[in-house]
Design an enzyme around this catalytic site. Structure first.
Site, short mmCIF file in Angstrom:
data_model
loop_
_atom_site.label_atom_id
_atom_site.label_comp_id
_atom_site.label_asym_id
_atom_site.label_seq_id
_atom_site.Cartn_x
_atom_site.Cartn_y
_atom_site.Cartn_z
CD GLU A 1 -7.65 -2.93 -4.23
OE1 GLU A 1 -8.26 -1.86 -4.44
OE2 GLU A 1 -7.14 -3.90 -4.92
CG ASN B 1 -10.68 -0.64 -9.79
OD1 ASN B 1 -10.11 -0.52 -10.75
ND2 ASN B 1 -10.93 -1.93 -9.14
NE ARG B 2 -6.87 -0.54 -13.85
CZ ARG B 2 -6.71 -1.49 -12.84
NH1 ARG B 2 -7.58 -2.08 -12.14
NH2 ARG B 2 -5.34 -1.86 -12.70
CG HIS C 1 -6.07 2.89 -6.68
ND1 HIS C 1 -7.51 2.46 -6.64
CD2 HIS C 1 -5.27 1.95 -6.82
CE1 HIS C 1 -7.27 1.07 -6.47
NE2 HIS C 1 -6.14 0.73 -6.67
CD GLN D 1 -10.34 -4.86 -8.71
OE1 GLN D 1 -11.59 -4.53 -9.14
NE2 GLN D 1 -9.73 -4.74 -9.73
CE1 TYR E 1 -1.00 -5.73 -3.50
CE2 TYR E 1 -0.16 -3.49 -2.26
CZ TYR E 1 -0.63 -4.40 -3.62
OH TYR E 1 -0.97 -3.25 -4.61
CG HIS F 1 -4.68 -1.15 -2.46
ND1 HIS F 1 -3.92 -1.94 -2.55
CD2 HIS F 1 -5.15 -0.73 -3.81
CE1 HIS F 1 -3.54 -2.51 -3.62
NE2 HIS F 1 -4.56 -1.95 -4.43
#
Length: 291
Positions: A252, A49-50, A75, A235, A146, A144
């Site tokens: 996540e 993440n950030r 990331h 997340q 999808y 991560h």
């Protein structure tokens, strides 16, 4: 699995009628993964993440990470673990991938050895991340994926065992408060259709490690994935920036975004790794079907 980025590239699961199908988005070849900016299936790090403005202070020393998302480091920044070739070895029921990152890489202090171990047993996939360091540093690894369970993302039904979430600013940086979900569009404590909701937010899990933290189901195929984790946050990203938007939904399990800049958070210490310690994280996906 791919050694490039320690990525999960394929996961085949039956639907309610027993028909096998891949439940993960994937890319067609290595060139596509090398240019991928959506972290498809990857292990991300050093810090998932950030990190706001690519800056954090640890033990009184400031460190800067190259930015790659609206002025922030996402990331691990450009050239993070998702763009590295990991080594692989077989383990019972799966594979262990490992990566050595030298001190100072991407601006992070300390040499770090990271591992991702993925095993399959019956209906369950286990993802175990680990790390050791030769000096103090920060770390948060996650997978991560999808998920593409069969039908459109808008029709998926999501449930997260979280009574709080992290509100964010326009750059997706947490404002600092752990806010209640009640009365907001983030209240998915009961199964809720994703519909037109746009999520790229972190939920504060009520009781990590105590049972399923999230459930995602697909009415079209009947496929269900239940996620359990010892991580404090989840997340959820509806994939709006994918090349084909909203064709997959990311779940996540991770530390809260921007944790290195929030020592007041009770989970801060879990993201700081010191010599002689081992950092670890465990997430499990259990696949079943609804009638």
């Amino acid at each position: 699995m791919l050694t490039y980025g320690a990525r999960l590239q394929s996961l085949v699961v039956p639907d309610r009628d027993g028909r096998a199908g891949d439940v993960l988005l994937a890319l067609p070849d290595l060139a596509a993964y090398e240019s991928d900016e959506t972290y498809t299936g990857a292990t991300v790090g050093r810090f998932a993440n950030r990190i706001a403005h690519g800056r954090f202070v640890l033990d009184g020393h400031e460190h800067r990470v190259p930015v790659n998302d609206r002025g922030h480091a996402l990331h691990g920044g450009p050239g993070g673990f998702h763009q590295r070739v990991w080594s692989a070895e077989p383990v019972g029921g799966g594979v262990r991938l490992s990566l050595a990152s030298p001190g100072g890489e991407m601006g992070f202090p300390a040499g770090l050895v990271a591992t991702t171990t993925i095993t399959v047993a019956g209906e369950e996939v286990a993802i175990e991340h680990g790390a050791t360091a030769d000096a103090p540093t920060v770390v948060s690894l996650t997978q991560h994926p999808y998920f593409a369970l069969g039908g459109p993302v808008a029709d998926q039904r999501l449930q997260v065992a979280a009574s709080r979430y992290l509100p964010v600013d326009d750059g997706s940086i947490p404002l600092g408060d752990l806010a209640p979900v009640e009365g907001t569009g983030f209240d998915v404590r009961a199964e809720t259709e994703v519909d037109g909701s746009t999520y790229d937010h972190c939920w504060v899990l009520d009781d990590p490690g105590a049972g399923p933290a999230a459930r995602l189901s697909d009415p079209a195929s009947g496929r269900v994935v239940e996620l359990s984790t010892d991580r404090p946050g989840l997340q959820v990203y509806t994939g709006d920036a994918l090349p084909a938007p909203r064709t997959g939904l990311a779940l996540e399990a991770q530390a809260f975004p921007d944790t290195p800049n929030h020592p007041e958070w009770p989970t801060y210490g879990d993201s700081v790794l010191r010599p002689g310690e081992t950092w670890s994280a465990v997430t499990r996906w259990r696949f079943t079907t609804d009638a």
